[in-house]
Write a protein that holds these residues in place. Sequence first.
Motif, PDB file in Angstrom:
ATOM      1  N   GLY A   1       0.660  -1.338  -0.113  1.00  0.00           N
ATOM      2  CA  GLY A   1      -0.141   0.065   0.045  1.00  0.00           C
ATOM      3  C   GLY A   1       0.886   1.271  -0.094  1.00  0.00           C
ATOM      4  N   SER A   2       1.802   1.393   0.828  1.00  0.00           N
ATOM      5  CA  SER A   2       2.641   2.357   0.787  1.00  0.00           C
ATOM      6  C   SER A   2       3.407   2.433  -0.518  1.00  0.00           C
ATOM      7  CB  SER A   2       3.867   2.398   2.079  1.00  0.00           C
ATOM      8  OG  SER A   2       4.757   3.156   2.035  1.00  0.00           O
ATOM      9  N   GLY A   3       4.002   1.684  -1.133  1.00  0.00           N
ATOM     10  CA  GLY A   3       4.720   2.008  -2.033  1.00  0.00           C
ATOM     11  C   GLY A   3       3.759   2.285  -3.499  1.00  0.00           C
ATOM     12  N   GLY A   4       2.611   1.650  -3.434  1.00  0.00           N
ATOM     13  CA  GLY A   4       1.861   2.097  -4.492  1.00  0.00           C
ATOM     14  C   GLY A   4       1.123   3.439  -4.327  1.00  0.00           C
ATOM     15  N   ASN A   5       1.080   3.949  -3.117  1.00  0.00           N
ATOM     16  CA  ASN A   5       0.474   5.202  -2.863  1.00  0.00           C
ATOM     17  C   ASN A   5       1.499   6.252  -3.055  1.00  0.00           C
ATOM     18  OD1 ASN A   5      -1.989   4.419  -1.998  1.00  0.00           O
ATOM     19  ND2 ASN A   5      -1.391   4.447   0.297  1.00  0.00           N
ATOM     20  N   ILE A   6       2.690   5.954  -2.960  1.00  0.00           N
ATOM     21  CA  ILE A   6       3.858   6.875  -3.057  1.00  0.00           C
ATOM     22  C   ILE A   6       4.150   7.088  -4.528  1.00  0.00           C
ATOM     23  CG2 ILE A   6       6.280   7.354  -2.865  1.00  0.00           C
ATOM     24  CD1 ILE A   6       6.002   6.180   0.222  1.00  0.00           C
ATOM     25  N   SER A   7       4.126   6.116  -5.249  1.00  0.00           N
ATOM     26  CA  SER A   7       4.273   6.178  -6.875  1.00  0.00           C
ATOM     27  C   SER A   7       3.251   6.611  -7.422  1.00  0.00           C
ATOM     28  CB  SER A   7       4.738   4.838  -7.306  1.00  0.00           C
ATOM     29  OG  SER A   7       4.066   3.959  -7.060  1.00  0.00           O
ATOM     30  N   GLY A   8       1.908   6.435  -7.090  1.00  0.00           N
ATOM     31  CA  GLY A   8       0.789   7.088  -7.736  1.00  0.00           C
ATOM     32  C   GLY A   8       0.692   8.584  -7.640  1.00  0.00           C
ATOM     33  N   ILE A   9       0.864   8.896  -6.356  1.00  0.00           N
ATOM     34  CA  ILE A   9       0.797  10.413  -6.135  1.00  0.00           C
ATOM     35  C   ILE A   9       1.938  11.122  -6.953  1.00  0.00           C
ATOM     36  CG2 ILE A   9       1.433  12.130  -4.517  1.00  0.00           C
ATOM     37  CD1 ILE A   9      -0.092  10.245  -2.666  1.00  0.00           C
ATOM     38  N   TYR A  10       3.165  10.549  -6.978  1.00  0.00           N
ATOM     39  CA  TYR A  10       4.263  10.852  -7.876  1.00  0.00           C
ATOM     40  C   TYR A  10       3.940  11.231  -9.297  1.00  0.00           C
ATOM     41  CZ  TYR A  10       8.856  11.606 -10.414  1.00  0.00           C
ATOM     42  OH  TYR A  10       9.511  12.056 -11.201  1.00  0.00           O
ATOM     43  N   ALA A  11       3.503  10.145  -9.738  1.00  0.00           N
ATOM     44  CA  ALA A  11       3.040   9.940 -11.291  1.00  0.00           C
ATOM     45  C   ALA A  11       1.997  11.107 -11.559  1.00  0.00           C
ATOM     46  CB  ALA A  11       2.542   8.651 -11.597  1.00  0.00           C
ATOM     47  N   SER A  12       1.099  11.208 -10.747  1.00  0.00           N
ATOM     48  CA  SER A  12      -0.058  12.254 -10.763  1.00  0.00           C
ATOM     49  C   SER A  12       0.349  13.535 -10.964  1.00  0.00           C
ATOM     50  CB  SER A  12      -1.100  11.876  -9.954  1.00  0.00           C
ATOM     51  OG  SER A  12      -2.061  12.860 -10.112  1.00  0.00           O
ATOM     52  N   ARG A  13       1.224  13.890  -9.974  1.00  0.00           N
ATOM     53  CA  ARG A  13       1.944  15.187  -9.598  1.00  0.00           C
ATOM     54  C   ARG A  13       2.949  15.577 -10.733  1.00  0.00           C
ATOM     55  NH1 ARG A  13       0.565  17.717  -4.984  1.00  0.00           N
ATOM     56  NH2 ARG A  13       1.422  19.650  -5.860  1.00  0.00           N
ATOM     57  N   PHE A  14       3.657  14.479 -11.185  1.00  0.00           N
ATOM     58  CA  PHE A  14       4.628  14.924 -12.217  1.00  0.00           C
ATOM     59  C   PHE A  14       4.104  15.195 -13.587  1.00  0.00           C
ATOM     60  CE2 PHE A  14       6.876  13.246 -15.796  1.00  0.00           C
ATOM     61  CZ  PHE A  14       8.166  13.854 -15.800  1.00  0.00           C
ATOM     62  N   ALA A  15       2.680  14.357 -13.792  1.00  0.00           N
ATOM     63  CA  ALA A  15       2.063  14.815 -15.128  1.00  0.00           C
ATOM     64  C   ALA A  15       1.523  16.164 -15.057  1.00  0.00           C
ATOM     65  CB  ALA A  15       1.083  13.685 -15.496  1.00  0.00           C
ATOM     66  N   SER A  16       1.057  16.379 -13.907  1.00  0.00           N
ATOM     67  CA  SER A  16       0.245  17.769 -13.712  1.00  0.00           C
ATOM     68  C   SER A  16       1.358  18.961 -13.821  1.00  0.00           C
ATOM     69  CB  SER A  16      -0.358  18.041 -12.247  1.00  0.00           C
ATOM     70  OG  SER A  16      -1.262  17.021 -12.217  1.00  0.00           O
ATOM     71  N   ALA A  17       2.562  18.795 -13.346  1.00  0.00           N
ATOM     72  CA  ALA A  17       3.906  19.760 -13.369  1.00  0.00           C
ATOM     73  C   ALA A  17       4.170  19.766 -14.729  1.00  0.00           C
ATOM     74  CB  ALA A  17       4.714  19.402 -12.523  1.00  0.00           C
ATOM     75  N   PHE A  18       4.349  18.682 -15.451  1.00  0.00           N
ATOM     76  CA  PHE A  18       4.588  18.620 -16.959  1.00  0.00           C
ATOM     77  C   PHE A  18       3.510  19.487 -17.788  1.00  0.00           C
ATOM     78  CE2 PHE A  18       5.475  16.725 -21.205  1.00  0.00           C
ATOM     79  CZ  PHE A  18       6.820  16.619 -21.088  1.00  0.00           C
ATOM     80  N   HIS A  19       2.351  19.190 -17.452  1.00  0.00           N
ATOM     81  CA  HIS A  19       1.201  20.113 -18.249  1.00  0.00           C
ATOM     82  C   HIS A  19       1.306  21.497 -17.950  1.00  0.00           C
ATOM     83  CE1 HIS A  19      -0.999  17.082 -20.597  1.00  0.00           C
ATOM     84  NE2 HIS A  19      -1.203  16.408 -19.684  1.00  0.00           N
ATOM     85  N   SER A  20       1.593  21.700 -16.815  1.00  0.00           N
ATOM     86  CA  SER A  20       1.549  23.371 -16.357  1.00  0.00           C
ATOM     87  C   SER A  20       2.894  24.074 -16.814  1.00  0.00           C
ATOM     88  CB  SER A  20       1.284  23.487 -14.768  1.00  0.00           C
ATOM     89  OG  SER A  20       2.275  22.867 -14.354  1.00  0.00           O
ATOM     90  N   GLY A  21       3.858  23.236 -17.236  1.00  0.00           N
ATOM     91  CA  GLY A  21       5.226  23.820 -17.667  1.00  0.00           C
ATOM     92  C   GLY A  21       6.150  24.151 -16.370  1.00  0.00           C
ATOM     93  N   ARG A  22       5.812  23.957 -15.214  1.00  0.00           N
ATOM     94  CA  ARG A  22       6.535  24.076 -14.097  1.00  0.00           C
ATOM     95  C   ARG A  22       7.964  23.446 -14.268  1.00  0.00           C
ATOM     96  NH1 ARG A  22       1.800  23.156 -11.124  1.00  0.00           N
ATOM     97  NH2 ARG A  22       2.794  21.185 -10.154  1.00  0.00           N
ATOM     98  N   ARG A  23       8.922  24.100 -13.788  1.00  0.00           N
ATOM     99  CA  ARG A  23      10.170  23.282 -13.511  1.00  0.00           C
ATOM    100  C   ARG A  23      10.172  22.255 -12.815  1.00  0.00           C
ATOM    101  NH1 ARG A  23      14.921  24.229 -10.852  1.00  0.00           N
ATOM    102  NH2 ARG A  23      17.021  23.860 -11.759  1.00  0.00           N
ATOM    103  N   GLN A  24      10.890  21.386 -13.222  1.00  0.00           N
ATOM    104  CA  GLN A  24      10.822  19.872 -12.349  1.00  0.00           C
ATOM    105  C   GLN A  24      12.154  19.307 -11.963  1.00  0.00           C
ATOM    106  OE1 GLN A  24       7.694  17.038 -14.049  1.00  0.00           O
ATOM    107  NE2 GLN A  24       7.977  18.467 -15.672  1.00  0.00           N
ATOM    108  N   ARG A  25      12.252  18.883 -10.897  1.00  0.00           N
ATOM    109  CA  ARG A  25      13.427  18.136 -10.365  1.00  0.00           C
ATOM    110  C   ARG A  25      13.161  16.697  -9.996  1.00  0.00           C
ATOM    111  NH1 ARG A  25      15.791  21.508  -5.736  1.00  0.00           N
ATOM    112  NH2 ARG A  25      17.560  19.887  -5.729  1.00  0.00           N
TER     113      ARG A  25
END
Length: 199
Positions: A68-92
């Motif tokens: 559960g922990s691994g799935g939640n962490i990676s799922g949230i990361y994937a969702s936030r990464f895609a949102s940042a990518f769409h908005s053009g925000r700088r990512q690290r």
Amino acid sequence: LILAVLLSLGVCKRWASSQRATDQCLRPAAWRPLAANLVLSSLSGLLLSARVNHIPSGVATFSPLLNGSGGNISGIYASRFASAFHSGRRQRPKATMVTLVIAGVITQISFVFGVIGSRYIFSSDLGASGLGLFRWILFSFGYLICVVVQTSVLLLAGHKFSKDAVAKDLDPDHHVVPYLSAMSDLIGTCCLVTLAIFL
């Protein structure tokens, strides 16, 4: 009861198709991740049930926590990464992934050595858990290695899957998270079973 559920699927599908928020979930492309999730999660369940009699008592209870922990962490990361990518925000992404792995380990430590660990370590009969004190300590460190391996693999997969989803104009919540959730179950279960072999 099963027949009633099956008969109601058509009504539910028609209603969901009429809603803008859920229409995309019902497109054929959205069913592949869900089918993959079902197959991989079932495989991990079969693996755990096949090995549960060979695993020391108490070790199998960590499966939902790890997965559960691994799935939640990676799922949230994937969702936030895609949102940042769409908005053009700088990512690290590298710094974010390292931070999330560390956060995952810290969270798991609090469970292993705290709430759940106290049940075994401070019980009056250490043998009741199926692990003596020394083997429990070995398990704890091995478990944390499992956490690092599982979370790292899932974050790297989530990063790649999200980039692919964005490039194809797909919603990562529908097309990436189900894969990550199922991979979390399978990787976590394999890690626990492997760890139990060495106990």
